[in-house]
Design a protein around this motif. Sequence first.
Motif, PDB file in Angstrom:
ATOM      1  N   SER A 155       1.079  -0.775   0.036  1.00 23.24           N
ATOM      2  CA  SER A 155      -0.222   0.167  -0.157  1.00 23.24           C
ATOM      3  C   SER A 155       0.814   1.538   0.000  1.00 23.24           C
ATOM      4  CB  SER A 155      -0.673  -0.394   1.539  1.00 23.24           C
ATOM      5  OG  SER A 155       0.274   0.277   2.408  1.00 23.24           O
ATOM      6  N   ALA A 156       2.114   1.054   0.458  1.00 21.31           N
ATOM      7  CA  ALA A 156       2.899   2.197   0.382  1.00 21.31           C
ATOM      8  C   ALA A 156       2.732   2.879   1.653  1.00 21.31           C
ATOM      9  CB  ALA A 156       3.394   3.375  -1.408  1.00 21.31           C
ATOM     10  N   VAL A 157       1.884   3.040   2.272  1.00 16.64           N
ATOM     11  CA  VAL A 157       1.613   3.513   3.833  1.00 16.64           C
ATOM     12  C   VAL A 157       2.297   2.685   5.222  1.00 16.64           C
ATOM     13  CG1 VAL A 157      -0.044   4.057   5.140  1.00 16.64           C
ATOM     14  CG2 VAL A 157      -0.610   4.059   2.652  1.00 16.64           C
ATOM     15  N   PRO A 158       2.785   3.808   5.391  1.00 16.36           N
ATOM     16  CA  PRO A 158       4.132   3.998   6.518  1.00 16.36           C
ATOM     17  C   PRO A 158       3.585   3.151   8.218  1.00 16.36           C
ATOM     18  CG  PRO A 158       4.150   6.426   6.766  1.00 16.36           C
ATOM     19  CD  PRO A 158       3.195   5.421   5.407  1.00 16.36           C
ATOM     20  N   TRP A 159       2.120   2.032   7.807  1.00 20.02           N
ATOM     21  CA  TRP A 159       1.806   1.161   8.590  1.00 20.02           C
ATOM     22  C   TRP A 159       2.187   1.081   9.750  1.00 20.02           C
ATOM     23  CZ3 TRP A 159      -3.194   2.669   7.586  1.00 20.02           C
ATOM     24  CH2 TRP A 159      -4.111   1.496   6.538  1.00 20.02           C
ATOM     25  N   ASN A 160       1.783   1.199  11.279  1.00 17.73           N
ATOM     26  CA  ASN A 160       3.275   0.664  12.481  1.00 17.73           C
ATOM     27  C   ASN A 160       2.774  -0.633  12.505  1.00 17.73           C
ATOM     28  OD1 ASN A 160       1.714   3.888  13.544  1.00 17.73           O
ATOM     29  ND2 ASN A 160       3.991   4.138  12.863  1.00 17.73           N
ATOM     30  N   VAL A 161       1.434  -1.123  12.490  1.00 15.73           N
ATOM     31  CA  VAL A 161       1.260  -2.547  13.583  1.00 15.73           C
ATOM     32  C   VAL A 161       0.602  -3.774  13.059  1.00 15.73           C
ATOM     33  CG1 VAL A 161       0.436  -3.227  15.959  1.00 15.73           C
ATOM     34  CG2 VAL A 161       1.531  -1.128  16.020  1.00 15.73           C
ATOM     35  N   ARG A 162       0.605  -4.360  12.999  1.00 14.34           N
ATOM     36  CA  ARG A 162       0.537  -6.066  11.718  1.00 14.34           C
ATOM     37  C   ARG A 162      -0.174  -7.184  12.759  1.00 14.34           C
ATOM     38  NH1 ARG A 162       2.255 -10.046   8.330  1.00 14.34           N
ATOM     39  NH2 ARG A 162       1.162 -10.308   6.771  1.00 14.34           N
ATOM     40  N   TYR A 163      -1.544  -6.936  13.046  1.00 13.26           N
ATOM     41  CA  TYR A 163      -1.564  -7.985  13.544  1.00 13.26           C
ATOM     42  C   TYR A 163      -2.735  -9.320  13.172  1.00 13.26           C
ATOM     43  CZ  TYR A 163      -6.941  -6.361  14.245  1.00 13.26           C
ATOM     44  OH  TYR A 163      -8.076  -6.541  13.502  1.00 13.26           O
ATOM     45  N   ARG A 164      -2.571  -9.775  14.313  1.00 11.84           N
ATOM     46  CA  ARG A 164      -3.463 -11.304  13.496  1.00 11.84           C
ATOM     47  C   ARG A 164      -4.228 -12.173  14.779  1.00 11.84           C
ATOM     48  NH1 ARG A 164      -3.091 -16.551  10.705  1.00 11.84           N
ATOM     49  NH2 ARG A 164      -4.733 -16.836  12.237  1.00 11.84           N
ATOM     50  N   TYR A 165      -4.770 -13.126  14.824  1.00 13.70           N
ATOM     51  CA  TYR A 165      -4.971 -13.846  15.715  1.00 13.70           C
ATOM     52  C   TYR A 165      -4.330 -15.172  16.004  1.00 13.70           C
ATOM     53  CZ  TYR A 165     -10.132 -11.909  16.728  1.00 13.70           C
ATOM     54  OH  TYR A 165     -10.773 -10.259  16.401  1.00 13.70           O
ATOM     55  N   PHE A 166      -3.933 -15.311  17.457  1.00 11.85           N
ATOM     56  CA  PHE A 166      -3.293 -16.630  16.925  1.00 11.85           C
ATOM     57  C   PHE A 166      -4.502 -17.396  17.932  1.00 11.85           C
ATOM     58  CE2 PHE A 166       1.249 -16.573  17.287  1.00 11.85           C
ATOM     59  CZ  PHE A 166       1.637 -15.826  16.298  1.00 11.85           C
ATOM     60  N   VAL A 167      -5.297 -18.370  17.508  1.00 13.70           N
ATOM     61  CA  VAL A 167      -5.431 -19.376  18.179  1.00 13.70           C
ATOM     62  C   VAL A 167      -5.840 -21.036  18.370  1.00 13.70           C
ATOM     63  CG1 VAL A 167      -7.696 -18.316  17.181  1.00 13.70           C
ATOM     64  CG2 VAL A 167      -7.327 -19.934  16.431  1.00 13.70           C
ATOM     65  N   LYS A 168      -6.650 -21.320  18.782  1.00 14.17           N
ATOM     66  CA  LYS A 168      -5.832 -23.297  19.617  1.00 14.17           C
ATOM     67  C   LYS A 168      -5.791 -23.294  18.072  1.00 14.17           C
ATOM     68  CE  LYS A 168      -6.098 -26.552  21.807  1.00 14.17           C
ATOM     69  NZ  LYS A 168      -5.104 -27.170  22.903  1.00 14.17           N
ATOM     70  N   GLY A 169      -4.298 -24.443  18.446  1.00 14.80           N
ATOM     71  CA  GLY A 169      -4.140 -25.056  16.854  1.00 14.80           C
ATOM     72  C   GLY A 169      -2.705 -24.572  16.696  1.00 14.80           C
ATOM     73  N   TRP A 170      -2.489 -22.719  17.000  1.00 12.73           N
ATOM     74  CA  TRP A 170      -1.490 -22.249  16.267  1.00 12.73           C
ATOM     75  C   TRP A 170       0.151 -22.930  16.916  1.00 12.73           C
ATOM     76  CZ3 TRP A 170       3.134 -20.741  18.793  1.00 12.73           C
ATOM     77  CH2 TRP A 170       2.646 -20.139  20.298  1.00 12.73           C
ATOM     78  N   ILE A 171       0.208 -23.222  17.537  1.00 12.18           N
ATOM     79  CA  ILE A 171       0.909 -24.068  18.028  1.00 12.18           C
ATOM     80  C   ILE A 171       1.996 -25.324  17.390  1.00 12.18           C
ATOM     81  CG2 ILE A 171       0.683 -25.990  19.247  1.00 12.18           C
ATOM     82  CD1 ILE A 171       2.744 -25.797  21.630  1.00 12.18           C
ATOM     83  N   ASP A 172       1.161 -26.187  16.325  1.00  6.49           N
ATOM     84  CA  ASP A 172       1.817 -26.678  15.225  1.00  6.49           C
ATOM     85  C   ASP A 172       1.024 -26.436  13.418  1.00  6.49           C
ATOM     86  OD1 ASP A 172      -0.677 -27.467  15.807  1.00  6.49           O
ATOM     87  OD2 ASP A 172      -0.023 -29.804  15.973  1.00  6.49           O
TER      88      ASP A 172
END
Length: 589
Positions: A68-85
Amino acid sequence: MKRTLFSLTLLALGACGPELADAPDAEPLSTHEAALVGPVAGRIPTGLPARLLVGLFEDTGQTWMRNSAVPWNVRYRYFVKGWIDNWGWGPTQGHWGLQYLRECDAQGFIPAVQYYQMNGEPGGGEDQFLAKARNATTMRSYFSDFKTFMQRAREFGKPVLVLVEADGFGLLQKQTQSNPHAYAAVAATGLPELSGLPNTVAGWGLAFLQLRKAVGANNVILGLHVSAWAGDGDLAHFSVTTPLQSEVTKVHTFLQPFGLASNVTGATWDVLVGDPLDRDAEFYRRAFGQDRWWNASDSAPINSKSFNRYAEWLRLWNVASGKRWVLWQIPLGNSNHLNVDNTRNAPREGYRDNRAEYFFGSGGAAHREKFASSGVIALLFGKGEGRQSSYTNDYYTDGQLFMKSRAGAFLRAGGLAIPATGSSPTPPPSTPPPPPPPPPSPSAQFEFESGTQAWASWGSLVQGLSSSASRASSGSRSLEVRLAGTSQGASKVFVPGSSVPGGRTVSFRVWLPAGSRITAFQPFVQQAGGGGWQWTGSWIPATSLQAGAWNTLTVQVPSNAVSPLHELGLEFFTNAAWTGSFYVDSVSW
């Protein structure tokens, strides 16, 4: 209160876009505000800039934010059950999570994670939150996963926001009738790191702080979620004539023993987390017949359904807790959306809302300053469900993507500076600056005058160790750590078997060369098997150190530490390939 679990499929659709009913035109893109942020309590956590952060939800592997060429500061997402593998597609050591952190960093963003695993644990959904917290087997698995996440985050080595269990603390307050001493399985899990914590719901909250501490993931910024409905009624949307202060006091009193106040872990939560709404407001009207629109007028009374009321609720919490706020999952609808389910087949699909326009439309500068004055340090936008508006289709009346153009203009113009250190309307008496650290002890346990004194290294960055006369903090020599890393990474120098009494502070003198690619140090101690292999560290960003000079770094040995230690040493992190040396001297306690 959330009643819909976000499936991985819906999450993968992306985040949301802006909207407002009868919205005025957006501010000119060239507008650059003057900072008029009022007094706030608490400090911005170490590792975050003193600016109002703006971020978006984006799933693993996606690149819209970067492109996007925008200097966003933070990028997030969910970690839900099962993320570990990686939901059965990878190893169980949490490397999928580490990859997401590194992916965010490689694209230039601070990673943030909504750690939302309890809802996926066996035994039901939100209504069974307390029942799950009371199941020792479930909680042993749950906290083992969180410990693994802390280990991977420590390996990442850079600041990461971890927002813990959206609405979970509110559910515990409701389901225990505001009793923080109600039973929950914490020490009962059998995890050695949690053995000193109470088997209560308050102890459940302390477990996150304790696991971060035990692992030494001091680069992790932990956020405790505060729900506006946790007390009596929904203060943000329905119970709008209920006085705010008494309700803030009620919920704050419940949450203090969870780690908002001093406790046995020696740490507290770093930030508070709130979500102004988890769906576009017009979606709630059309799907459920609920009015969740907020009055955007700057003159709206506090006892009305308005942004002013929400900002005042945030401010009262900031004063009560001394913590700053991260607002998360802010809806992305705007007044030009179609009010239809978002199928990603046409521009402007999704529902209307006015939150994005409140912050980045007409009057947005004053609104950003108002919320920053209430303690807000981050605005993170994302759709909480697939039918909502998205930043990839939030076309405004001028044909431009709203967030990309309006928030992008704000960020490209430099954003909004906010106070890094908390203050109050009545400043405390001024105090003189702290004295400089004392000079190294002439009887330091490790002076490296006659050799490396059994110090060793681990990791691919270290080319060799030697006693060197090139630099010295005291005496004539120090330990030279020669690096020849071919990429970014982490390594350590350490000595095994040191007999350091519990409770002592270990001091290191470190000479950091100018122009190095070292981004942080972490002095640490690790106990041996008799101490449960407990790891304690103190993460220190290189930006807080003076290059071309000697700096004093410290770490405190736990008061109950078993001597001798397994290891005593210094971790370090780089962000690019670099060849050079730094020096360690006068290690003492």
